[in-house]
Design a protein around this motif. Structure first.
Motif, PDB file in Angstrom:
ATOM      1  N   TRP A  42       0.997  -1.123   0.801  1.00  0.00           N
ATOM      2  CA  TRP A  42       0.153   0.173   0.205  1.00  0.00           C
ATOM      3  C   TRP A  42       1.005   1.065   0.593  1.00  0.00           C
ATOM      4  CZ3 TRP A  42       0.784  -2.500   4.135  1.00  0.00           C
ATOM      5  CH2 TRP A  42       1.732  -2.526   5.052  1.00  0.00           C
ATOM      6  N   PHE A  43       0.647   2.732  -0.255  1.00  0.00           N
ATOM      7  CA  PHE A  43       0.978   3.294  -0.455  1.00  0.00           C
ATOM      8  C   PHE A  43       0.201   4.393   0.455  1.00  0.00           C
ATOM      9  CE2 PHE A  43       1.147   1.267  -4.632  1.00  0.00           C
ATOM     10  CZ  PHE A  43       2.367   1.366  -4.851  1.00  0.00           C
ATOM     11  N   GLY A  44       1.263   5.495   1.061  1.00  0.00           N
ATOM     12  CA  GLY A  44       0.832   6.984   2.016  1.00  0.00           C
ATOM     13  C   GLY A  44       0.535   8.095   1.113  1.00  0.00           C
ATOM     14  N   THR A  45       1.514   8.773   1.173  1.00  0.00           N
ATOM     15  CA  THR A  45       0.365  10.258   0.974  1.00  0.00           C
ATOM     16  C   THR A  45       1.674  10.780  -0.118  1.00  0.00           C
ATOM     17  OG1 THR A  45       1.559  11.492   2.305  1.00  0.00           O
ATOM     18  CG2 THR A  45      -1.135  11.179   2.518  1.00  0.00           C
ATOM     19  N   GLY A  46       2.462  10.480   0.022  1.00  0.00           N
ATOM     20  CA  GLY A  46       3.901  10.824  -1.256  1.00  0.00           C
ATOM     21  C   GLY A  46       4.393   9.293  -1.560  1.00  0.00           C
ATOM     22  N   TRP A  47       5.502  10.494  -2.926  1.00  0.00           N
ATOM     23  CA  TRP A  47       5.896   9.289  -3.756  1.00  0.00           C
ATOM     24  C   TRP A  47       7.508   9.029  -2.778  1.00  0.00           C
ATOM     25  CZ3 TRP A  47       5.474   6.914  -8.067  1.00  0.00           C
ATOM     26  CH2 TRP A  47       7.289   6.488  -9.250  1.00  0.00           C
ATOM     27  N   ASP A  49       6.899   6.441  -0.812  1.00  0.00           N
ATOM     28  CA  ASP A  49       5.800   6.254   0.520  1.00  0.00           C
ATOM     29  C   ASP A  49       5.509   4.966  -0.173  1.00  0.00           C
ATOM     30  OD1 ASP A  49       5.792   7.119   2.877  1.00  0.00           O
ATOM     31  OD2 ASP A  49       3.770   7.960   2.744  1.00  0.00           O
ATOM     32  N   GLU A  50       6.040   3.878  -0.508  1.00  0.00           N
ATOM     33  CA  GLU A  50       5.177   2.333   0.152  1.00  0.00           C
ATOM     34  C   GLU A  50       5.808   1.213   1.205  1.00  0.00           C
ATOM     35  OE1 GLU A  50       9.049   2.119  -1.866  1.00  0.00           O
ATOM     36  OE2 GLU A  50       7.903   3.437  -2.585  1.00  0.00           O
TER      37      GLU A  50
END
Length: 89
Positions: A42-47, A49-50
């Motif tokens: 899954w990914f967070g809010t920024g590039w 940020d996985e």
């Protein structure tokens, strides 16, 4: 009796290998892509940020092997590193 023979899946596509087991003395090649990871990505809010989480394998079995599911899944989880279902992204 279930015996692990080989598996040729490798990171980043660990789930796409050829699984070979010996089942009650008979060597069986299972279909490629039969492993299903309990992990995820899954990914967070920024590039960049996985998040990657590995998990236990389950397996898509032919109908004749379905009664042996528990033993087969124990065998593959003991012998194949857990995957993340997302390493190929």
């Amino acid at each position: 009796m279930i015996e692990f023979v080989s598996y040729d899946g490798k990171y980043p596509n660990l789930c796409s290998g050829q699984l070979i087991l010996k089942i009650n003395g008979q060597v069986r090649e299972l279909p490629r892509h039969c492993l299903l990871s309990g992990g995820g990505v899954w990914f967070g809010t920024g590039w960049g940020d996985e998040y990657v989480e590995t998990g236990r394998w389950s397996i898509d079995l032919p109908e004749d092997l379905e009664p042996l599911r528990k033993e087969i899944e124990e065998c593959i989880n003991k012998n194949i590193p857990h995957g993340c279902c997302g390493g190929c992204i």
